[in-house]
Design a protein around this motif. Sequence first.
Motif, PDB file in Angstrom:
ATOM      1  N   VAL A   1      -2.208   1.226   8.254  1.00  0.00           N
ATOM      2  CA  VAL A   1      -1.141   2.170   7.921  1.00  0.00           C
ATOM      3  C   VAL A   1      -1.541   3.564   8.384  1.00  0.00           C
ATOM      4  CG1 VAL A   1       0.288   3.112   6.069  1.00  0.00           C
ATOM      5  CG2 VAL A   1      -0.582   0.784   5.898  1.00  0.00           C
ATOM      6  N   GLY A   2      -0.580   4.303   8.911  1.00  0.00           N
ATOM      7  CA  GLY A   2      -0.819   5.685   9.308  1.00  0.00           C
ATOM      8  C   GLY A   2      -0.701   6.616   8.122  1.00  0.00           C
ATOM      9  N   LEU A   3      -1.800   6.870   7.437  1.00  0.00           N
ATOM     10  CA  LEU A   3      -1.801   7.704   6.239  1.00  0.00           C
ATOM     11  C   LEU A   3      -2.273   9.128   6.500  1.00  0.00           C
ATOM     12  CD1 LEU A   3      -3.254   5.092   3.730  1.00  0.00           C
ATOM     13  CD2 LEU A   3      -0.877   5.807   3.950  1.00  0.00           C
ATOM     14  N   GLY A   4      -2.804   9.365   7.688  1.00  0.00           N
ATOM     15  CA  GLY A   4      -3.259  10.706   8.009  1.00  0.00           C
ATOM     16  C   GLY A   4      -4.379  11.174   7.100  1.00  0.00           C
ATOM     17  N   PRO A   5      -4.314  12.426   6.670  1.00  0.00           N
ATOM     18  CA  PRO A   5      -5.413  12.990   5.866  1.00  0.00           C
ATOM     19  C   PRO A   5      -5.548  12.395   4.467  1.00  0.00           C
ATOM     20  CG  PRO A   5      -3.579  14.527   6.001  1.00  0.00           C
ATOM     21  CD  PRO A   5      -3.271  13.429   6.962  1.00  0.00           C
ATOM     22  N   VAL A   6      -4.556  11.639   3.986  1.00  0.00           N
ATOM     23  CA  VAL A   6      -4.643  11.063   2.634  1.00  0.00           C
ATOM     24  C   VAL A   6      -5.181   9.641   2.656  1.00  0.00           C
ATOM     25  CG1 VAL A   6      -2.761  12.508   1.820  1.00  0.00           C
ATOM     26  CG2 VAL A   6      -2.253  10.217   2.671  1.00  0.00           C
ATOM     27  N   ALA A   7      -5.661   9.170   3.800  1.00  0.00           N
ATOM     28  CA  ALA A   7      -6.172   7.803   3.894  1.00  0.00           C
ATOM     29  C   ALA A   7      -7.309   7.555   2.918  1.00  0.00           C
ATOM     30  CB  ALA A   7      -6.628   7.515   5.325  1.00  0.00           C
ATOM     31  N   GLY A   8      -8.116   8.582   2.650  1.00  0.00           N
ATOM     32  CA  GLY A   8      -9.244   8.430   1.744  1.00  0.00           C
ATOM     33  C   GLY A   8      -8.856   8.244   0.294  1.00  0.00           C
ATOM     34  N   GLU A   9      -7.570   8.390  -0.032  1.00  0.00           N
ATOM     35  CA  GLU A   9      -7.116   8.227  -1.411  1.00  0.00           C
ATOM     36  C   GLU A   9      -6.712   6.791  -1.719  1.00  0.00           C
ATOM     37  OE1 GLU A   9      -4.059  11.041  -2.256  1.00  0.00           O
ATOM     38  OE2 GLU A   9      -5.180  12.743  -1.413  1.00  0.00           O
ATOM     39  N   TYR A  10      -6.828   5.894  -0.739  1.00  0.00           N
ATOM     40  CA  TYR A  10      -6.426   4.503  -0.920  1.00  0.00           C
ATOM     41  C   TYR A  10      -7.621   3.572  -0.719  1.00  0.00           C
ATOM     42  CZ  TYR A  10      -1.700   6.292  -0.998  1.00  0.00           C
ATOM     43  OH  TYR A  10      -0.564   6.984  -1.348  1.00  0.00           O
ATOM     44  N   LEU A  11      -7.518   2.390  -1.306  1.00  0.00           N
ATOM     45  CA  LEU A  11      -8.629   1.439  -1.319  1.00  0.00           C
ATOM     46  C   LEU A  11      -8.797   0.771   0.043  1.00  0.00           C
ATOM     47  CD1 LEU A  11     -10.766   0.115  -3.167  1.00  0.00           C
ATOM     48  CD2 LEU A  11      -9.072  -1.680  -3.659  1.00  0.00           C
ATOM     49  N   ALA A  12      -9.947   0.996   0.654  1.00  0.00           N
ATOM     50  CA  ALA A  12     -10.272   0.370   1.929  1.00  0.00           C
ATOM     51  C   ALA A  12     -10.979  -0.965   1.665  1.00  0.00           C
ATOM     52  CB  ALA A  12     -11.164   1.290   2.750  1.00  0.00           C
ATOM     53  N   PRO A  13     -10.928  -1.890   2.617  1.00  0.00           N
ATOM     54  CA  PRO A  13     -11.563  -3.208   2.405  1.00  0.00           C
ATOM     55  C   PRO A  13     -13.026  -3.101   2.010  1.00  0.00           C
ATOM     56  CG  PRO A  13     -10.181  -3.236   4.367  1.00  0.00           C
ATOM     57  CD  PRO A  13     -10.220  -1.823   3.908  1.00  0.00           C
ATOM     58  N   GLN A  14     -13.776  -2.194   2.626  1.00  0.00           N
ATOM     59  CA  GLN A  14     -15.198  -2.076   2.339  1.00  0.00           C
ATOM     60  C   GLN A  14     -15.482  -1.392   1.002  1.00  0.00           C
ATOM     61  OE1 GLN A  14     -13.574  -0.526   4.744  1.00  0.00           O
ATOM     62  NE2 GLN A  14     -14.095   1.662   4.798  1.00  0.00           N
ATOM     63  N   SER A  15     -14.442  -0.835   0.373  1.00  0.00           N
ATOM     64  CA  SER A  15     -14.629  -0.117  -0.891  1.00  0.00           C
ATOM     65  C   SER A  15     -14.358  -0.985  -2.119  1.00  0.00           C
ATOM     66  CB  SER A  15     -13.718   1.116  -0.939  1.00  0.00           C
ATOM     67  OG  SER A  15     -13.980   1.980   0.146  1.00  0.00           O
ATOM     68  N   LEU A  16     -13.871  -2.202  -1.936  1.00  0.00           N
ATOM     69  CA  LEU A  16     -13.561  -3.079  -3.064  1.00  0.00           C
ATOM     70  C   LEU A  16     -14.851  -3.626  -3.667  1.00  0.00           C
ATOM     71  CD1 LEU A  16     -11.463  -4.522  -4.806  1.00  0.00           C
ATOM     72  CD2 LEU A  16     -11.424  -6.364  -3.104  1.00  0.00           C
TER      73      LEU A  16
END
Length: 204
Positions: free
Chosen positions: A66-81
């Motif tokens: 998804v193209g989230l731009g600068p707010v991408a870090g506010e969502y759960l990435a696969p490696q962060s689960l």
Amino acid sequence: MIRSRAHRRFYGDLRFVVGVLLVIASVAGVWLLVASSRQTSPVLQATRTVLPGETISSAELQVVDVGLGPVAGEYLAPQSLEPGAVAVRTLSAGEIVPLTAVGDADELRSTSVVIASSAIPADVKTGAAVELWHAPPLDDGRAFEKPRILIADAVVADVAEEAGMLAGGRTDVEVIVDRADVADVLAAITGGDAISLVPTGAGS
């Protein structure tokens, strides 16, 4: 006169240069905006409704770009689960999982209780946000007091209609409430209060 003309020419050239710089800056800004919108990040999306307290694993999630731009870090990435992570609020099917919706089981402040009711609205389904209203019985046991709100923010975990003639159309609804509200809910149940569920939002 010659000095005055040179002075005007100097400021005219300066305004021209400033104008060119502004145009260049505007074009560069638009280019950067378009370039950032084309960049996508892999994040996790819920494939079904996940209720508060449920463990979040790969079975409930899928990876989407998804193209989230600068707010991408506010969502759960696969490696962060993290193993054992749980939902701290309801996640709707198809929702991109924000970091704030995921927590640790030890920190979870909610639990579930089962409430019996004879009148359940059609839109009270799993995942629906509801208010709990109750009306204590009067002393004569034949009527109830005026209904008042008991819990303002419960979530429906399950709806199980009782079968058979003795059930009398009763429906058991499992609701998720804050642990601090459990005592009030149990007191209303054991006290014979008439308890109703009122939807406050769209369930999934």
